[in-house]
Motif scaffolding. Structure first.
Motif, PDB file in Angstrom:
ATOM      1  N   GLY A 129       0.802  -1.269   0.028  1.00 28.94           N
ATOM      2  CA  GLY A 129      -0.039   0.137  -0.170  1.00 28.94           C
ATOM      3  C   GLY A 129       0.672   1.284   0.120  1.00 28.94           C
ATOM      4  O   GLY A 129       0.526   2.144  -0.617  1.00 28.94           O
ATOM      5  N   ARG A 130       1.968   1.373   0.811  1.00 26.87           N
ATOM      6  CA  ARG A 130       2.863   2.521   0.810  1.00 26.87           C
ATOM      7  C   ARG A 130       3.489   2.701  -0.513  1.00 26.87           C
ATOM      8  O   ARG A 130       3.764   3.683  -0.989  1.00 26.87           O
ATOM      9  CB  ARG A 130       3.919   2.395   1.829  1.00 26.87           C
ATOM     10  CG  ARG A 130       3.290   2.545   3.214  1.00 26.87           C
ATOM     11  CD  ARG A 130       4.308   2.352   4.373  1.00 26.87           C
ATOM     12  NE  ARG A 130       3.654   2.640   5.747  1.00 26.87           N
ATOM     13  CZ  ARG A 130       4.094   2.147   6.894  1.00 26.87           C
ATOM     14  NH1 ARG A 130       5.400   1.560   6.760  1.00 26.87           N
ATOM     15  NH2 ARG A 130       3.563   2.516   7.903  1.00 26.87           N
ATOM     16  N   GLU A 131       3.980   1.452  -1.181  1.00 21.11           N
ATOM     17  CA  GLU A 131       4.599   1.565  -2.437  1.00 21.11           C
ATOM     18  C   GLU A 131       3.691   2.020  -3.476  1.00 21.11           C
ATOM     19  O   GLU A 131       4.180   3.096  -4.453  1.00 21.11           O
ATOM     20  CB  GLU A 131       5.072   0.179  -3.108  1.00 21.11           C
ATOM     21  CG  GLU A 131       5.938   0.154  -3.893  1.00 21.11           C
ATOM     22  CD  GLU A 131       6.468  -1.173  -4.131  1.00 21.11           C
ATOM     23  OE1 GLU A 131       6.014  -2.262  -4.771  1.00 21.11           O
ATOM     24  OE2 GLU A 131       7.575  -1.838  -3.361  1.00 21.11           O
ATOM     25  N   GLU A 132       2.475   1.684  -3.461  1.00 23.12           N
ATOM     26  CA  GLU A 132       1.584   2.208  -4.486  1.00 23.12           C
ATOM     27  C   GLU A 132       1.170   3.725  -4.119  1.00 23.12           C
ATOM     28  O   GLU A 132       0.901   4.278  -5.145  1.00 23.12           O
ATOM     29  CB  GLU A 132       0.117   1.404  -4.289  1.00 23.12           C
ATOM     30  CG  GLU A 132       0.217   0.135  -5.194  1.00 23.12           C
ATOM     31  CD  GLU A 132       0.734   0.252  -6.510  1.00 23.12           C
ATOM     32  OE1 GLU A 132      -0.053   1.086  -7.478  1.00 23.12           O
ATOM     33  OE2 GLU A 132       1.620  -0.679  -6.848  1.00 23.12           O
ATOM     34  N   GLU A 133       1.082   4.380  -2.983  1.00 23.43           N
ATOM     35  CA  GLU A 133       0.888   5.460  -2.766  1.00 23.43           C
ATOM     36  C   GLU A 133       1.879   6.284  -3.352  1.00 23.43           C
ATOM     37  O   GLU A 133       1.666   7.484  -3.785  1.00 23.43           O
ATOM     38  CB  GLU A 133       0.746   5.854  -1.214  1.00 23.43           C
ATOM     39  CG  GLU A 133       0.289   7.128  -0.774  1.00 23.43           C
ATOM     40  CD  GLU A 133      -1.126   7.611  -1.273  1.00 23.43           C
ATOM     41  OE1 GLU A 133      -1.177   8.913  -1.663  1.00 23.43           O
ATOM     42  OE2 GLU A 133      -1.921   6.988  -1.782  1.00 23.43           O
ATOM     43  N   ALA A 134       3.132   5.727  -3.007  1.00 18.30           N
ATOM     44  CA  ALA A 134       4.602   6.498  -3.234  1.00 18.30           C
ATOM     45  C   ALA A 134       4.566   6.774  -4.895  1.00 18.30           C
ATOM     46  O   ALA A 134       4.822   7.580  -5.428  1.00 18.30           O
ATOM     47  CB  ALA A 134       5.732   5.815  -2.821  1.00 18.30           C
ATOM     48  N   ARG A 135       4.156   5.666  -5.571  1.00 18.42           N
ATOM     49  CA  ARG A 135       3.900   5.837  -7.071  1.00 18.42           C
ATOM     50  C   ARG A 135       2.936   6.698  -7.497  1.00 18.42           C
ATOM     51  O   ARG A 135       2.979   7.407  -8.567  1.00 18.42           O
ATOM     52  CB  ARG A 135       3.536   4.431  -7.648  1.00 18.42           C
ATOM     53  CG  ARG A 135       4.531   3.688  -7.800  1.00 18.42           C
ATOM     54  CD  ARG A 135       4.504   2.347  -8.890  1.00 18.42           C
ATOM     55  NE  ARG A 135       5.452   1.410  -8.429  1.00 18.42           N
ATOM     56  CZ  ARG A 135       5.408   0.273  -8.027  1.00 18.42           C
ATOM     57  NH1 ARG A 135       4.255  -0.142  -7.372  1.00 18.42           N
ATOM     58  NH2 ARG A 135       6.238  -0.565  -7.808  1.00 18.42           N
ATOM     59  N   LEU A 136       1.715   6.760  -6.708  1.00 19.08           N
ATOM     60  CA  LEU A 136       0.752   7.774  -7.225  1.00 19.08           C
ATOM     61  C   LEU A 136       1.228   9.087  -6.948  1.00 19.08           C
ATOM     62  O   LEU A 136       0.920  10.075  -7.620  1.00 19.08           O
ATOM     63  CB  LEU A 136      -0.396   7.484  -6.358  1.00 19.08           C
ATOM     64  CG  LEU A 136      -1.752   8.343  -6.721  1.00 19.08           C
ATOM     65  CD1 LEU A 136      -2.145   8.373  -8.044  1.00 19.08           C
ATOM     66  CD2 LEU A 136      -2.744   8.130  -5.639  1.00 19.08           C
ATOM     67  N   GLN A 137       1.889   9.428  -5.958  1.00 20.33           N
ATOM     68  CA  GLN A 137       2.261  10.824  -5.388  1.00 20.33           C
ATOM     69  C   GLN A 137       3.393  11.123  -6.382  1.00 20.33           C
ATOM     70  O   GLN A 137       3.783  12.444  -6.815  1.00 20.33           O
ATOM     71  CB  GLN A 137       2.937  10.869  -4.115  1.00 20.33           C
ATOM     72  CG  GLN A 137       1.782  10.679  -3.018  1.00 20.33           C
ATOM     73  CD  GLN A 137       0.609  11.640  -3.172  1.00 20.33           C
ATOM     74  OE1 GLN A 137       0.806  12.876  -3.416  1.00 20.33           O
ATOM     75  NE2 GLN A 137      -0.730  11.233  -2.898  1.00 20.33           N
ATOM     76  N   ALA A 138       4.203  10.372  -7.220  1.00 19.91           N
ATOM     77  CA  ALA A 138       5.276  10.580  -8.320  1.00 19.91           C
ATOM     78  C   ALA A 138       4.809  11.088  -9.276  1.00 19.91           C
ATOM     79  O   ALA A 138       5.444  11.484 -10.328  1.00 19.91           O
ATOM     80  CB  ALA A 138       6.302   9.514  -8.244  1.00 19.91           C
ATOM     81  N   ILE A 139       3.617  10.844 -10.031  1.00 18.38           N
ATOM     82  CA  ILE A 139       2.859  11.212 -10.862  1.00 18.38           C
ATOM     83  C   ILE A 139       2.357  12.475 -10.718  1.00 18.38           C
ATOM     84  O   ILE A 139       1.549  12.867  -9.909  1.00 18.38           O
ATOM     85  CB  ILE A 139       1.934  10.299 -11.420  1.00 18.38           C
ATOM     86  CG1 ILE A 139       2.248   8.790 -11.692  1.00 18.38           C
ATOM     87  CG2 ILE A 139       1.137  10.832 -12.767  1.00 18.38           C
ATOM     88  CD1 ILE A 139       1.390   7.715 -11.796  1.00 18.38           C
ATOM     89  N   ALA A 140       2.779  13.377 -11.648  1.00 16.27           N
ATOM     90  CA  ALA A 140       2.499  14.933 -11.645  1.00 16.27           C
ATOM     91  C   ALA A 140       1.564  15.311 -13.095  1.00 16.27           C
ATOM     92  O   ALA A 140       1.954  14.820 -13.999  1.00 16.27           O
ATOM     93  CB  ALA A 140       3.900  15.821 -11.607  1.00 16.27           C
ATOM     94  N   ILE A 141       0.299  15.801 -12.488  1.00 20.82           N
ATOM     95  CA  ILE A 141      -0.636  16.187 -13.727  1.00 20.82           C
ATOM     96  C   ILE A 141      -1.115  17.540 -13.260  1.00 20.82           C
ATOM     97  O   ILE A 141      -1.438  17.736 -12.211  1.00 20.82           O
ATOM     98  CB  ILE A 141      -1.762  14.867 -13.663  1.00 20.82           C
ATOM     99  CG1 ILE A 141      -1.143  13.535 -13.685  1.00 20.82           C
ATOM    100  CG2 ILE A 141      -2.559  15.371 -15.019  1.00 20.82           C
ATOM    101  CD1 ILE A 141      -2.209  12.557 -13.481  1.00 20.82           C
ATOM    102  N   THR A 142      -1.005  18.378 -14.348  1.00 16.73           N
ATOM    103  CA  THR A 142      -1.289  19.792 -14.247  1.00 16.73           C
ATOM    104  C   THR A 142      -2.434  19.946 -15.553  1.00 16.73           C
ATOM    105  O   THR A 142      -2.399  19.334 -16.487  1.00 16.73           O
ATOM    106  CB  THR A 142      -0.120  20.706 -14.247  1.00 16.73           C
ATOM    107  OG1 THR A 142       0.551  20.603 -15.635  1.00 16.73           O
ATOM    108  CG2 THR A 142       0.484  20.407 -13.171  1.00 16.73           C
ATOM    109  N   ALA A 143      -3.301  20.892 -15.120  1.00 14.13           N
ATOM    110  CA  ALA A 143      -4.206  21.259 -16.135  1.00 14.13           C
ATOM    111  C   ALA A 143      -4.429  22.916 -16.217  1.00 14.13           C
ATOM    112  O   ALA A 143      -4.368  23.408 -14.948  1.00 14.13           O
ATOM    113  CB  ALA A 143      -5.493  20.521 -16.127  1.00 14.13           C
ATOM    114  N   ALA A 144      -4.466  23.688 -17.438  1.00 14.75           N
ATOM    115  CA  ALA A 144      -4.695  25.073 -17.246  1.00 14.75           C
ATOM    116  C   ALA A 144      -5.316  25.413 -18.547  1.00 14.75           C
ATOM    117  O   ALA A 144      -5.208  24.705 -19.651  1.00 14.75           O
ATOM    118  CB  ALA A 144      -3.291  25.421 -17.271  1.00 14.75           C
TER     119      ALA A 144
END
Length: 147
Positions: free
Chosen positions: A34-49
């Protein structure tokens, strides 16, 4: 299912220490996963403008996805929302899905059309605050060892 419970109960009765060790090991593995998956999710940066200068008037919403995780992304769905500055109510939004393959460290930019308004609002698109919601259930990573 009752047969499984019976077998599990019997195993605990006959081998309590072994089953306790296996149960603790399974719980620790689940916490680590679970911690590994959360770290992967946090490492993905997505921005919109709202960026018609780079995307054009036909599809002025610019979305940039950067894979900062250690695994290749093979598919992702994100929810893009817009709200008026100083408010907490979303007034427009859309779901964006791509099956573009993004290896670790790669970025990808896409341009989307303006989303439909959810509420009657007098607005100026350039002034809206844009945000992206990631959900780990909507991100597909390549299996470990795959490119």
């Amino acid at each position: 299912m009752p047969a499984f419970a019976l077998i599990l109960g019997l195993a605990f009765a006959l081998f309590p220490r072994t089953m306790l060790v296996l149960t603790v090991a399974l719980m620790l593995w689940l916490v680590h996963y679970g911690r590994e998956e959360e770290a992967r999710l946090q490492a993905i940066a997505i921005t919109a403008a709202h960026d018609p200068g780079r995307c054009g008037q036909r599809a002025p919403v610019r979305i940039v996805l950067t894979n900062g995780s250690d695994r290749t992304i093979t598919g992702i769905t994100v929810d893009v929302r817009a709200r008026e500055p100083g408010t907490s109510r979303d007034i427009a939004g859309m779901s964006v899905t791509t099956t573009r393959i993004l290896p670790p460290g790669a970025s990808w930019t896409l341009c989307e059309k303006l989303p439909a308004l959810w509420h009657d609002a007098t607005l100026r698109w350039p002034t809206l605050e844009w945000r992206v919601e990631k959900d780990s259930r909507k991100i597909v990573f390549a299996r470990a060892g795959e490119p």
